[in-house]
Design an enzyme around this catalytic site. Structure first.
Site, PDB file in Angstrom:
ATOM      1  N   HIS A   1       7.171   3.799  12.815  1.00  0.00           N
ATOM      2  CA  HIS A   1       5.775   3.390  12.651  1.00  0.00           C
ATOM      3  C   HIS A   1       5.682   2.606  11.344  1.00  0.00           C
ATOM      4  CE1 HIS A   1       1.353   3.740  12.750  1.00  0.00           C
ATOM      5  NE2 HIS A   1       1.465   3.839  11.447  1.00  0.00           N
TER       6      HIS A   1
ATOM      7  N   ASP B   1      11.937   8.619  13.178  1.00  0.00           N
ATOM      8  CA  ASP B   1      10.506   8.971  13.184  1.00  0.00           C
ATOM      9  C   ASP B   1       9.847   8.576  11.860  1.00  0.00           C
ATOM     10  OD1 ASP B   1       8.220   9.912  14.447  1.00  0.00           O
ATOM     11  OD2 ASP B   1       8.356  11.848  13.444  1.00  0.00           O
TER      12      ASP B   1
ATOM     13  N   GLY C   1       3.774  13.249   8.735  1.00  0.00           N
ATOM     14  CA  GLY C   1       4.745  12.168   8.846  1.00  0.00           C
ATOM     15  C   GLY C   1       5.599  12.027   7.609  1.00  0.00           C
TER      16      GLY C   1
END
Lengths: 449, 317
Positions: free
Chosen positions: A79, A321, A340
């Site tokens: 991301h 991730d 995160g």
């Protein structure tokens, strides 16, 4: 790492030989001392006997001095903040961090602002990646409109625009009917659905349920919330004949359920992220928000089961991730912190622990890091083969160092691995034959060669 | 016996038994002072204590305020409802702003677990946790211990039942730590929906009914049903809860004949405790707990920022 450089570079032309390398070939499941010849951005030849009698005359050659040369990492779960939250990470800063981490292809999650539920967003990412000229960047399309889990996104149009798979990122699709339709519909386009299995009504807590959560007074997310959704998804795949990739597997029960589904021949694959085999819930002990992840870090028995899943091959791939969060999102009470962690630069050294601890061989590790994700998502890199893109990483598997978040290239520094001693450091990252990152010590060697 | 230096008081977990008894001994000194006409000392004269309460509290804040004033400190109450925190200022900005005013201690209550630990990392004065989320409420456990110790002489070997909404209770967690550190045995009693996962791993016995839970206990600690922290249904109704888990004389029969009844307040009469039991002067020590609260908080302030701190710390530090 300020002395080292990442750089955009023109397309590779002519030929370069990487000699004296410890070559790791995931497909052949072996490693040997040998050379790789790159021509015009592609792998022209490789093997133990290539240039065995010395570097060829008239070709640029790089002496790897016994360092490992392997297919570059393919990170299927990244991301960034672009578009929407560029202060957290841009595609360029993520590309730089990936280059430093030995990652040559990355797959971008669709949960940006706006979410990638429109073909123009997929085209935007492709255009930006071409301009940035660092690593290869691909994008997921949203599975449902606005990632809300209600209406199907335009899977066909997104696929035509270049979306390589479909997911609602960290949002689980709780409605079984929606997921059933998605699996059916995706068959028309042979599209792969990627799902984070978490039963939404049970997974609202802030860390994994158990003694630590009870001591800290934090609401828990029970590990069984994961396997419940894994089992539902297995039944839906069976019902529809569709295919699904489950992501971020973090519990022992999930690994067992997926192993059983695979044994029955269902089209189910899965990955885990580095934190789930390297950390357990002790990492959030003292309310460390850098360890707040989705799904939450689990108990030690789950971590050990994830390692076993990687060994047995039930878990096909490892992802970083990567999810940057700024100080404002993390320096708040644990329950309010956004989840995160960043992971592009630590993916390889953390994963190498599996090799140093005797769980995997280097070729097995690169199956999980490079060849399997490339195969699952239909990407060209991730392998050693004549004619394949010259996407390679050169690294010192034994180099000992300590992760220091302030040294990382990502714009935000929220790594759960801060201060961890690791072994293994990237010396060069090559994409399409271009060297986009080189460690200082390797520059010297290359110049001397 | 000297107290080890406490930079902050964030929780009971991890405290040594000597530290706890030291704080209780110190508290004893203040009980008589608080009962005399001249209640004020000047030990903390010239020192500033800020009460920073992010969660409404009348009892605890008043208790801390009285404690600090009786030691001569200047006390400032930060009313978060009208402060800049409501205008979006972050917890750490608030902490650093207050820190710049050079207080000697900040007493913090916050609705999130761990918030007080976080704040303590950003200030260079003493921080006292006055309750953080569902994590800890150390001064409550200390005042409960002082109350019990004065009635029973010691905590060692006592059997204590903590009853009711264990899941949402920081009081339960701090008491579980403290009682076990001091050698008492702890039971938790309540419906399974209000038991935190793996609570048994904290060393307590778990009971789902009052009959077995209260059998032969020396102390019955009732907890408030914290409906404001509940998301969704944990118990079907208040009347069902009271029927099975509310403390009345019938259920109290299961405990030892001289068992003490405690409650951290504020009580929900008719929810977790029957009025007759709560007001039973022979058994209920609920008002004594409030009285001990002031003494314990005076002791904590003394240990953290008192003028005699150096003398106490000297031997250890």
């Amino acid at each position: 790492m300020s002395g080292n450089t990442y750089k955009t570079a023109p397309p590779h032309t002519g030929s370069t030989a990487y000699i004296n390398a410890r070559i790791v070939d995931p497909a052949g499941d072996n490693e040997y001392r040998g050379a790789v010849l790159i021509s015009d951005g592609k792998i022209a030849d490789f093997g133990p006997n290539l240039f065995a009698s010395g570097a060829p005359y008239g070709i640029e050659s790089v002496d790897c001095r016994g360092l490992v040369l392997a297919p570059g990492l393919v990170d299927a779960r990244v991301h960034t903040g672009e578009p929407g939250e560029e202060h957290k990470e841009t595609l360029e800063s993520a590309g730089a961090a990936a280059a430093v981490g030995g990652i040559t292809s990355l797959l971008l999650l669709p949960d940006n602002e706006p979410p990638f539920d429109d073909a123009s967003l997929i085209e935007f990412v492709a255009r930006r990646a071409r301009l940035i000229k660092l690593v290869n960047m691909y994008a997921y399309g949203a599975l449902t409109v606005g990632l809300e889990g209600k209406e199907l996104a335009e899977i066909g149009l997104l696929a035509e625009a270049g979306a390589v798979a479909f997911t609602d990122a960290d949002h689980a699709v709780g409605n079984a009917q929606v997921m059933r339709r998605a699996l059916y519909y995706a068959k028309a386009f042979d599209a792969l659905i990627v799902h984070l299995p978490q039963e939404p009504t049970l997974s609202g807590g802030h860390m994994t349920s158990g003694e630590m959560a009870t001591r800290l007074g934090l609401s828990g997310n029970p590990p069984l919330a994961e396997v419940m959704m894994v089992e539902r998804d297995i039944r839906l795949v069976e019902m529809t004949g569709g295919k699904m990739h489950l992501t971020k597997i973090s519990t022992a029960e999930s690994v067992a359920a997926i192993a059983a589904a695979k044994a029955r021949g269902l089209k189910i694959t899965c990955d885990t992220a580095a934190p789930y085999f390297a950390l357990n819930d002790l990492a959030v002990g003292d309310y460390r928000t850098f360890g707040k992840l989705v799904p939450p870090l689990r108990a030690e028995r789950d971590r050990a089961a994830v390692v076993e899943g990687l060994k047995s091959g039930v878990i096909d791939a490892i992802v970083s991730d990567h999810r940057p969060q700024d100080q404002d999102s993390k320096r708040v009470p644990f329950a309010q912190a956004l989840p995160g962690g960043i992971g592009l630069e630590t993916l390889l050294p953390i994963s190498l622990e599996l090799v140093h601890n005797g769980h995997l061989t280097l070729p097995q590790l690169f199956q999980r890091l490079s060849s399997a994700p490339a195969r699952l998502f239909g990407l060209p890199g991730g392998r050693l083969a004549k004619g394949a893109p010259a996407d390679l990483v050169v690294f010192d598997a034994d180099y000992a160092w300590q992760i220091d978040r302030t040294d990382l290239w990502s714009k935000t520094k929220n790594t759960p691995f801060d201060e961890r001693p690791v072994q293994g450091r990237v010396m060069a990252t090559i994409v399409g034959g271009r060297t986009i990152y080189r460690d200082d010590s390797f520059v010297t060697a290359a110049a001397a060669a | 016996m000297g107290l080890p230096r406490l930079p902050h008081l964030l929780g009971i977990e991890g405290l040594a038994p000597e530290t706890i008894s030291g704080l209780l001994d110190l508290s004893e000194n203040y009980i008589d002072q608080n009962r005399s006409i001249d209640k004020r000392r000047d030990m903390l004269a010239g020192r500033t204590v800020i009460n920073l309460f992010f969660e409404n509290s009348t009892r605890t804040r008043t208790s801390f305020e009285v404690a600090a004033k009786r030691l001569g400190a200047d006390v400032i109450n930060m009313d978060v409802a009208t402060s800049s925190v409501r205008k979006g200022e972050t917890l750490l900005d608030t902490a650093m702003t207050l820190n710049a005013m050079r207080p000697d201690a900040i007493v913090v209550r916050h609705h999130e677990s761990g918030a007080v630990n976080l704040l303590s990392q950003k200030v260079n004065c003493a921080v006292i946790n006055a309750g953080d989320g569902q994590h800890e409420h150390p001064t409550q456990a200390l005042l409960d211990a002082l109350t019990i110790r004065r009635r029973r002489g010691s905590l060692e070997g006592l059997l204590v039942a903590i009853c009711g909404d264990i899941m949402h209770s920081r009081v339960a967690r701090s008491n579980i730590h403290l009682l076990q550190i001091m050698g008492a045995r702890v039971r938790v009693v309540g419906p399974p929906t209000l038991m935190p996962t793996d609570i048994d791993k904290m060393g307590v016995e778990v009971h789902y009914n009052m009959k077995s839970g209260l059998k032969d206990v020396d102390i019955v600690m009732m907890l408030r049903l914290q409906t404001e922290r509940m998301q969704g249904t944990f118990v079907p109704s208040i009347s069902e809860y009271f029927h099975f888990f509310g403390l009345d004389h019938a259920k109290l029969e299961y405990a030892k004949p001289d068992a003490l009844i405690m409650h951290p307040g504020p009580m929900n009469r008719g929810v977790e405790i029957d009025s007759e039991v709560a007001d039973d002067l022979d058994r209920s020590v609920i008002h004594e707990q409030v009285e001990m609260g002031v003494a314990v908080r005076m002791a904590c302030l003394e240990a953290l920022i008192g003028g005699r701190r150096n003398a106490l710390v000297g031997a250890v530090a």
